[in-house]
Write a protein that holds these residues in place. Structure first.
Motif, PDB file in Angstrom:
ATOM      1  N   GLU A   1       0.815  -1.208   0.000  1.00 29.79           N
ATOM      2  CA  GLU A   1       0.000   0.000   0.000  1.00 29.79           C
ATOM      3  C   GLU A   1       0.858   1.271   0.000  1.00 29.79           C
ATOM      4  O   GLU A   1       0.445   2.308  -0.523  1.00 29.79           O
ATOM      5  CB  GLU A   1      -0.916   0.016   1.228  1.00 29.79           C
ATOM      6  CG  GLU A   1      -2.026  -1.045   1.195  1.00 29.79           C
ATOM      7  CD  GLU A   1      -1.507  -2.460   1.405  1.00 29.79           C
ATOM      8  OE1 GLU A   1      -2.119  -3.417   0.882  1.00 29.79           O
ATOM      9  OE2 GLU A   1      -0.446  -2.604   2.094  1.00 29.79           O
ATOM     10  N   THR A   2       2.051   1.199   0.594  1.00 38.27           N
ATOM     11  CA  THR A   2       2.918   2.387   0.647  1.00 38.27           C
ATOM     12  C   THR A   2       3.867   2.473  -0.545  1.00 38.27           C
ATOM     13  O   THR A   2       4.599   3.466  -0.677  1.00 38.27           O
ATOM     14  CB  THR A   2       3.746   2.393   1.945  1.00 38.27           C
ATOM     15  OG1 THR A   2       4.528   1.182   2.010  1.00 38.27           O
ATOM     16  CG2 THR A   2       2.839   2.481   3.163  1.00 38.27           C
ATOM     17  N   PHE A   3       3.857   1.470  -1.386  1.00 42.77           N
ATOM     18  CA  PHE A   3       4.772   1.435  -2.537  1.00 42.77           C
ATOM     19  C   PHE A   3       4.256   2.409  -3.612  1.00 42.77           C
ATOM     20  O   PHE A   3       3.117   2.295  -4.063  1.00 42.77           O
ATOM     21  CB  PHE A   3       4.832   0.018  -3.107  1.00 42.77           C
ATOM     22  CG  PHE A   3       6.083  -0.285  -3.883  1.00 42.77           C
ATOM     23  CD1 PHE A   3       7.101  -1.036  -3.318  1.00 42.77           C
ATOM     24  CD2 PHE A   3       6.257   0.192  -5.184  1.00 42.77           C
ATOM     25  CE1 PHE A   3       8.255  -1.332  -4.022  1.00 42.77           C
ATOM     26  CE2 PHE A   3       7.410  -0.094  -5.893  1.00 42.77           C
ATOM     27  CZ  PHE A   3       8.421  -0.855  -5.317  1.00 42.77           C
ATOM     28  N   PRO A   4       5.053   3.387  -4.044  1.00 46.17           N
ATOM     29  CA  PRO A   4       4.570   4.378  -5.020  1.00 46.17           C
ATOM     30  C   PRO A   4       4.199   3.744  -6.359  1.00 46.17           C
ATOM     31  O   PRO A   4       4.972   2.967  -6.927  1.00 46.17           O
ATOM     32  CB  PRO A   4       5.760   5.329  -5.174  1.00 46.17           C
ATOM     33  CG  PRO A   4       6.602   5.113  -3.961  1.00 46.17           C
ATOM     34  CD  PRO A   4       6.421   3.676  -3.596  1.00 46.17           C
ATOM     35  N   ASP A   5       3.047   4.073  -6.873  1.00 50.26           N
ATOM     36  CA  ASP A   5       2.609   3.541  -8.172  1.00 50.26           C
ATOM     37  C   ASP A   5       3.569   3.916  -9.292  1.00 50.26           C
ATOM     38  O   ASP A   5       3.729   3.160 -10.256  1.00 50.26           O
ATOM     39  CB  ASP A   5       1.205   4.072  -8.514  1.00 50.26           C
ATOM     40  CG  ASP A   5       0.136   3.497  -7.597  1.00 50.26           C
ATOM     41  OD1 ASP A   5       0.390   2.441  -6.992  1.00 50.26           O
ATOM     42  OD2 ASP A   5      -0.942   4.115  -7.490  1.00 50.26           O
ATOM     43  N   SER A   6       4.231   5.050  -9.161  1.00 52.94           N
ATOM     44  CA  SER A   6       5.124   5.511 -10.222  1.00 52.94           C
ATOM     45  C   SER A   6       6.336   4.611 -10.406  1.00 52.94           C
ATOM     46  O   SER A   6       6.995   4.648 -11.449  1.00 52.94           O
ATOM     47  CB  SER A   6       5.599   6.934  -9.920  1.00 52.94           C
ATOM     48  OG  SER A   6       6.306   6.978  -8.681  1.00 52.94           O
ATOM     49  N   LEU A   7       6.633   3.775  -9.403  1.00 52.07           N
ATOM     50  CA  LEU A   7       7.794   2.876  -9.496  1.00 52.07           C
ATOM     51  C   LEU A   7       7.427   1.486 -10.001  1.00 52.07           C
ATOM     52  O   LEU A   7       8.316   0.671 -10.255  1.00 52.07           O
ATOM     53  CB  LEU A   7       8.462   2.749  -8.115  1.00 52.07           C
ATOM     54  CG  LEU A   7       8.984   4.038  -7.474  1.00 52.07           C
ATOM     55  CD1 LEU A   7       9.636   3.714  -6.130  1.00 52.07           C
ATOM     56  CD2 LEU A   7       9.975   4.735  -8.391  1.00 52.07           C
ATOM     57  N   VAL A   8       6.134   1.207 -10.115  1.00 54.40           N
ATOM     58  CA  VAL A   8       5.673  -0.148 -10.433  1.00 54.40           C
ATOM     59  C   VAL A   8       5.484  -0.300 -11.938  1.00 54.40           C
ATOM     60  O   VAL A   8       4.784   0.504 -12.568  1.00 54.40           O
ATOM     61  CB  VAL A   8       4.348  -0.453  -9.696  1.00 54.40           C
ATOM     62  CG1 VAL A   8       3.843  -1.845 -10.068  1.00 54.40           C
ATOM     63  CG2 VAL A   8       4.537  -0.338  -8.192  1.00 54.40           C
ATOM     64  N   ILE A   9       6.073  -1.334 -12.509  1.00 52.62           N
ATOM     65  CA  ILE A   9       5.836  -1.630 -13.930  1.00 52.62           C
ATOM     66  C   ILE A   9       4.913  -2.838 -14.112  1.00 52.62           C
ATOM     67  O   ILE A   9       4.388  -3.057 -15.199  1.00 52.62           O
ATOM     68  CB  ILE A   9       7.161  -1.857 -14.694  1.00 52.62           C
ATOM     69  CG1 ILE A   9       7.959  -2.985 -14.068  1.00 52.62           C
ATOM     70  CG2 ILE A   9       7.984  -0.579 -14.753  1.00 52.62           C
ATOM     71  CD1 ILE A   9       8.206  -4.138 -14.946  1.00 52.62           C
ATOM     72  N   GLN A  10       4.740  -3.630 -13.040  1.00 49.37           N
ATOM     73  CA  GLN A  10       3.811  -4.760 -13.112  1.00 49.37           C
ATOM     74  C   GLN A  10       3.423  -5.186 -11.712  1.00 49.37           C
ATOM     75  O   GLN A  10       4.234  -5.171 -10.792  1.00 49.37           O
ATOM     76  CB  GLN A  10       4.441  -5.944 -13.851  1.00 49.37           C
ATOM     77  CG  GLN A  10       3.566  -7.180 -13.956  1.00 49.37           C
ATOM     78  CD  GLN A  10       2.334  -6.984 -14.813  1.00 49.37           C
ATOM     79  OE1 GLN A  10       1.448  -6.188 -14.465  1.00 49.37           O
ATOM     80  NE2 GLN A  10       2.248  -7.669 -15.933  1.00 49.37           N
ATOM     81  N   ARG A  11       2.158  -5.537 -11.563  1.00 50.77           N
ATOM     82  CA  ARG A  11       1.657  -6.104 -10.311  1.00 50.77           C
ATOM     83  C   ARG A  11       1.282  -7.546 -10.595  1.00 50.77           C
ATOM     84  O   ARG A  11       0.444  -7.831 -11.457  1.00 50.77           O
ATOM     85  CB  ARG A  11       0.440  -5.321  -9.817  1.00 50.77           C
ATOM     86  CG  ARG A  11      -0.150  -5.845  -8.499  1.00 50.77           C
ATOM     87  CD  ARG A  11      -1.448  -5.123  -8.166  1.00 50.77           C
ATOM     88  NE  ARG A  11      -2.043  -5.627  -6.943  1.00 50.77           N
ATOM     89  CZ  ARG A  11      -1.920  -5.060  -5.750  1.00 50.77           C
ATOM     90  NH1 ARG A  11      -1.215  -3.938  -5.631  1.00 50.77           N
ATOM     91  NH2 ARG A  11      -2.497  -5.585  -4.684  1.00 50.77           N
ATOM     92  N   THR A  12       1.939  -8.463  -9.878  1.00 51.44           N
ATOM     93  CA  THR A  12       1.672  -9.890 -10.050  1.00 51.44           C
ATOM     94  C   THR A  12       0.959 -10.406  -8.810  1.00 51.44           C
ATOM     95  O   THR A  12       1.385 -10.126  -7.682  1.00 51.44           O
ATOM     96  CB  THR A  12       2.984 -10.670 -10.254  1.00 51.44           C
ATOM     97  OG1 THR A  12       3.630 -10.216 -11.441  1.00 51.44           O
ATOM     98  CG2 THR A  12       2.725 -12.165 -10.362  1.00 51.44           C
ATOM     99  N   THR A  13      -0.098 -11.143  -9.016  1.00 53.94           N
ATOM    100  CA  THR A  13      -0.802 -11.773  -7.906  1.00 53.94           C
ATOM    101  C   THR A  13      -0.538 -13.270  -7.944  1.00 53.94           C
ATOM    102  O   THR A  13      -0.741 -13.921  -8.978  1.00 53.94           O
ATOM    103  CB  THR A  13      -2.311 -11.525  -7.987  1.00 53.94           C
ATOM    104  OG1 THR A  13      -2.550 -10.107  -8.005  1.00 53.94           O
ATOM    105  CG2 THR A  13      -3.019 -12.145  -6.793  1.00 53.94           C
ATOM    106  N   ALA A  14      -0.048 -13.801  -6.842  1.00 55.42           N
ATOM    107  CA  ALA A  14       0.166 -15.248  -6.723  1.00 55.42           C
ATOM    108  C   ALA A  14      -1.050 -15.862  -6.042  1.00 55.42           C
ATOM    109  O   ALA A  14      -1.451 -15.426  -4.962  1.00 55.42           O
ATOM    110  CB  ALA A  14       1.419 -15.537  -5.923  1.00 55.42           C
ATOM    111  N   GLN A  15      -1.646 -16.847  -6.700  1.00 51.92           N
ATOM    112  CA  GLN A  15      -2.861 -17.498  -6.211  1.00 51.92           C
ATOM    113  C   GLN A  15      -2.611 -18.992  -6.022  1.00 51.92           C
ATOM    114  O   GLN A  15      -1.700 -19.563  -6.627  1.00 51.92           O
ATOM    115  CB  GLN A  15      -3.998 -17.317  -7.222  1.00 51.92           C
ATOM    116  CG  GLN A  15      -4.323 -15.882  -7.554  1.00 51.92           C
ATOM    117  CD  GLN A  15      -5.262 -15.248  -6.542  1.00 51.92           C
ATOM    118  OE1 GLN A  15      -5.556 -15.839  -5.506  1.00 51.92           O
ATOM    119  NE2 GLN A  15      -5.738 -14.043  -6.836  1.00 51.92           N
ATOM    120  N   ARG A  16      -3.447 -19.598  -5.211  1.00 49.30           N
ATOM    121  CA  ARG A  16      -3.386 -21.049  -5.055  1.00 49.30           C
ATOM    122  C   ARG A  16      -4.006 -21.716  -6.268  1.00 49.30           C
ATOM    123  O   ARG A  16      -5.016 -21.247  -6.796  1.00 49.30           O
ATOM    124  CB  ARG A  16      -4.147 -21.468  -3.798  1.00 49.30           C
ATOM    125  CG  ARG A  16      -4.073 -22.962  -3.517  1.00 49.30           C
ATOM    126  CD  ARG A  16      -4.668 -23.291  -2.169  1.00 49.30           C
ATOM    127  NE  ARG A  16      -4.502 -24.685  -1.843  1.00 49.30           N
ATOM    128  CZ  ARG A  16      -4.794 -25.226  -0.656  1.00 49.30           C
ATOM    129  NH1 ARG A  16      -5.267 -24.436   0.311  1.00 49.30           N
ATOM    130  NH2 ARG A  16      -4.612 -26.508  -0.429  1.00 49.30           N
TER     131      ARG A  16
END
Length: 818
Positions: A800-815
């Motif tokens: 939640e505190t990670f700046p969006d401007s630094l993110v190039i991809q969000r990966t969700t790990a699921q079961r």
């Protein structure tokens, strides 16, 4: 005719298909390799390529979020630690699967199943040195610890989740080139990687050469030329913390193997000794601009592609740690958390002892020990060797084990010699005892470091570490700094293991171990800093013998000099020190050398006179000095070709004999170097002869005289695949400078950490996060590394505190499964 043409065409197609669908020698199946569906084309990743948005791991307990920053560093935010390590394993495999597997195969002596006869000597050496034996003993210790076992098993589940979902068309390109498939990962593979690092960092052991020199030059000369104490100072520990003392065993009257002296078959010429070591240091708040400590580390290892390290950020409710890890290892090896930072350099103690055996039977299957016959234990090592046109050949290599370890090569065996790597240093008919045979749990050490929050946590973690011994530097937000020379050390008598020992003599064997508190260490020393650079661990005040062969003092001396004078230090002060290329050796030796060449008519003398002692990439003076020094060193010690003394001994003699010559006194070392002008051992004669050879070479060297060309540093692909490495690197530096760049090794990870809350780290390594040569992120860190830049780390405690401007991809790990 139509039927004949159709049949002929069908036969031709069948022949082409058979030809392109199979391996021919070292050539992969070209049909599959060039196929647009499953060939190497699928491995191409453009600059804008992104990691997957979703991954699946069957054993995952709760969803895990991975935020990828612009440098492709994964920041893993998990709800529990088991899931954290599962996702870490998955992502290591996603980024570097082939590297993980090939390195563990190298450790296990299993490369020939992939690469054929060309690696058989390596595989045989690993088996005969006992790498599998060491790994099995470590595996038992690690897996008997419930916490370490849980971490390794979770990590393994993640790796195997990735492998199980991988289609052959998406294999890393090396699998396609070498025409094989990945195997399932096991915890044992991770342990093999730890032991391979132990092998790599166990320094060379010249015991057999010194033993051969004993009757030739005498014990007094051995003590002078191969001393147990630092000849010109600059030990790792400057202010030693109190050490518990106990009685050291006395040196026995016979301190080497007299029977081994009769064996000349093993006395081959040793390659010139060389060191490319590592640096770390920490500065207390008394010497920094912020009032809080700064910590720096730059381990110098092989410059390979893919890089030896991968950068990661691991977060769970009880953990928030950032840094680099070795492929195949869970957690962070060098890094920091919100309260502490740590780093490591190699100590380089005497890790190998050799015991000459006397066989009790003609088949060499039993030996004498203390008057008793002791049977050797056979261990059958199975070697599979890939054949050029398909199939595997089975070789069984039986290694015979003594109570202390394997007899690496028996004189009665019909095996190719010399063996590869460090196995060639083991004398014939000698049992090897390696400190890494002792069970230890390095995985638990780094787990505890990742979680530590203070000095006590640091000390608690280090007690799990066994081998290879490391200099652990430490700093924390409370203001403490420390350095611990940590590892397993036998309680030795003086010179024990410096020469080949006698298996029959009980007094030649290890009897006890130094405790953790007996390891050299210092906490909050009066200097206001700690530093290590692989030099002698401690001075004469330290009561125990750890060995004699350590790194040259150049880097340790230069770092100490810079840190003593440093005030109001900043992160950039640390970065600039990591890039320092002034030569301690040249600054002390060159003025003396030039004073003997005043009458020489050569423009190269003027080049050296103008030199500022810095090993800059475009300079010619660094090459001239290096050539002259090596030539002088070689001439001085040519009669000791079996094992040349170290450069610091040459420097010591140069300075002392030159001083005696100026004061018209006799040489303090007339056996080796004299003050007259004409004798074979004349200082002036040797310097002029070596200079004239250097000048003659320089006159015809052309652009080869430019330092970066002469040094020839390049990043090589791990399998030495053409086109998968780098061009020659034009960076400043030399193996004996703080910025220790040699032809094949150098700073594998530069890191600086500010311990002012909130803790902030910076780092860079040569290479990139991806192991895929077709990826933009395969080598994108290299330009920054060459320039000496450090990248700021995105060290945020939550997604939640990670700046969006630094993110190039969000990966969700699921079961689940893909």
């Amino acid at each position: 005719m139509r039927w004949i043409r159709a049949i002929s065409l069908g036969i031709a197609v069948l022949i082409v298909e058979m030809g392109l669908g199979r391996r021919w020698g070292q050539i992969p199946p070209l049909g599959r390799f060039f196929s647009p569906v499953e060939g190497f084309w699928r491995n191409a990743e453009p600059e804008g390529f992104r990691p997957p948005a979703e991954i699946h791991i069957p054993s995952l307990q709760a969803p895990v979020v991975v935020l990828w920053d612009k440098r492709w560093v994964p920041h893993i935010y998990a709800q529990n630690e088991a899931d954290l390590y599962r996702v870490q394993g998955y992502l290591q495999a996603y980024l570097r699967l082939w590297q993980m597997e090939i390195q563990s195969d190298a450790a296990a002596g299993r490369l020939s199943r992939i690469l054929g006869e060309v690696t058989l000597a390596h595989d045989r050496a690993m088996r005969r040195l006992g790498l599998p034996y060491a790994a099995e003993r470590a595996y038992q210790a690690i897996m008997s610890d419930s916490l370490s076992r849980a971490v390794l098993e979770a990590f393994t589940e993640g790796v195997n989740a990735y492998i199980s979902q991988l289609h052959s068309r998406d294999y890393p390109v090396e699998y396609k080139l070498l025409d094989y498939a990945p195997e399932p990962w096991t915890p044992m593979r991770s342990v093999y990687l730890v032991k391979y690092m132990a092998y790599d960092l166990s320094v060379r052991s010249p015991d057999k050469y010194l033993t051969a020199l004993l009757p030739r030059i005498g014990k007094g000369a051995i003590d002078t030329l191969y001393p147990n104490q630092a000849p010109i100072g600059h030990t790792t520990i400057l202010s030693l913390s109190p050490i518990p003392e106990r009685e050291v065993p006395p040196q026995p009257p016979v301190y080497y193997s007299e029977t081994y002296l009769q064996d000349t078959a093993a006395l081959e010429l040793e390659e010139a000794p060389s060191w490319v070591g590592s640096n770390n240091w920490a500065v207390s708040g008394k010497k920094t601009a912020t009032g809080y400590p700064l910590l720096a580390n730059d381990p110098h290892l092989g410059l390979n592609l893919p890089s030896i390290w991968v950068e990661m950020h691991l977060v769970a409710p009880s953990l928030n740690t950032y840094g680099v890890t070795l492929l195949g290892s869970p957690g962070i090896i060098i890094g920091y958390n919100a309260a502490i930072a740590w780093g490591v350099t190699n100590v380089g103690p005497d890790a190998f002892d050799f015991y000459h055996v006397r066989y009790a039977d003609k088949q060499q299957r039993s030996i004498y020990v203390a008057g008793q016959v002791v049977a050797l234990s056979p261990r059958a090592e199975t070697l599979w060797v890939r054949q050029p046109f398909g199939g595997q050949k089975l070789l069984i290599d039986t290694v015979w084990y003594s109570p202390w370890g394997p007899i690496v090569h028996r004189s009665g065996e019909d095996i190719p010699r010399p063996l590869a790597g460090k196995a060639r240093e083991v004398p014939i008919d000698c049992a090897l005892r390696w400190i890494s045979y002792e069970p230890s749990n390095e995985a638990r050490c780094f787990y505890e470091l990742n979680h530590a929050s203070n000095l006590e946590g640091y000390k608690r973690a280090l007690q799990y570490f066994g081998s290879p011994a490391q200099n652990f530097v430490y700093a924390d937000t409370a203001g403490h700094i420390a350095l611990w020379v940590r590892g397993f050390y036998p309680l030795r008598w003086k010179d024990q293991g410096k020469f080949v020992l006698e298996a029959e003599r009980p007094e030649h064997h290890w009897k006890d171990w130094l405790s953790f508190e007996e390891n050299p260490h210092t906490i909050d020393p009066p200097e206001g800093f700690v530093r290590s650079a692989n030099s002698y661990p401690a001075g004469r005040a330290y009561p125990y013998y750890l060995g004699w062969y350590f790194a040259l003092p150049d880097r340790a001396a230069r770092i100490e000099e810079r840190l003593r004078s440093m005030e109001k230090a900043t992160v950039d002060s640390m970065r600039l020190l990591q890039l320092d290329v002034e030569s301690y050796l040249a600054r002390r030796a060159l003025p003396i050398m030039l004073s003997y060449a005043e009458g020489e008519k050569s423009p190269w003398i003027d080049t050296l006179k103008r030199w500022d002692y810095r090993f800059t990439a475009e300079g010619r003076a660094p090459t001239l000095f290096r050539r002259w020094w090596k030539a002088f060193h070689g001439l001085l010690w040519q009669e000791l070709h079996l094992r040349l003394p170290e450069w610091e001994i040459t420097l010591k003699l140069l300075e002392e004999v030159h001083k005696a010559r100026l004061s018209k006194k006799p040489s303090p070392h007339p056996r080796w170097l004299r003050t007259d002008d004409t004798s074979a051992k004349s200082l002036k004669r040797l310097l002029l002869e070596s200079w004239r050879a250097t000048a003659a070479w320089a006159d015809q060297a052309g652009d080869s005289l430019i330092w970066w060309r002469y040094r020839g540093t390049r990043l090589r692909h791990m399998a030495r695949l053409p086109g998968f490495g780098s061009d020659v690197i034009r960076a400043d530096g030399d193996a004996q400078c703080v910025n220790a760049i040699g032809p094949t090794a150098g700073p594998s990870w530069r890191m600086v950490v500010s311990l002012k809350p909130p803790v902030q780290g910076y780092g860079v390594y040569p290479g990139g996060q991806s192991g895929n040569p077709g990826s933009f992120h395969y080598i994108d860190f290299l330009p920054g590394w060459e320039k000496g830049e450090l990248y700021p780390h995105a060290f945020y405690p939550s997604a939640e505190t990670f700046p969006d401007s630094l993110v190039i991809q969000r990966t969700t790990a699921q079961r689940g499964n893909d």
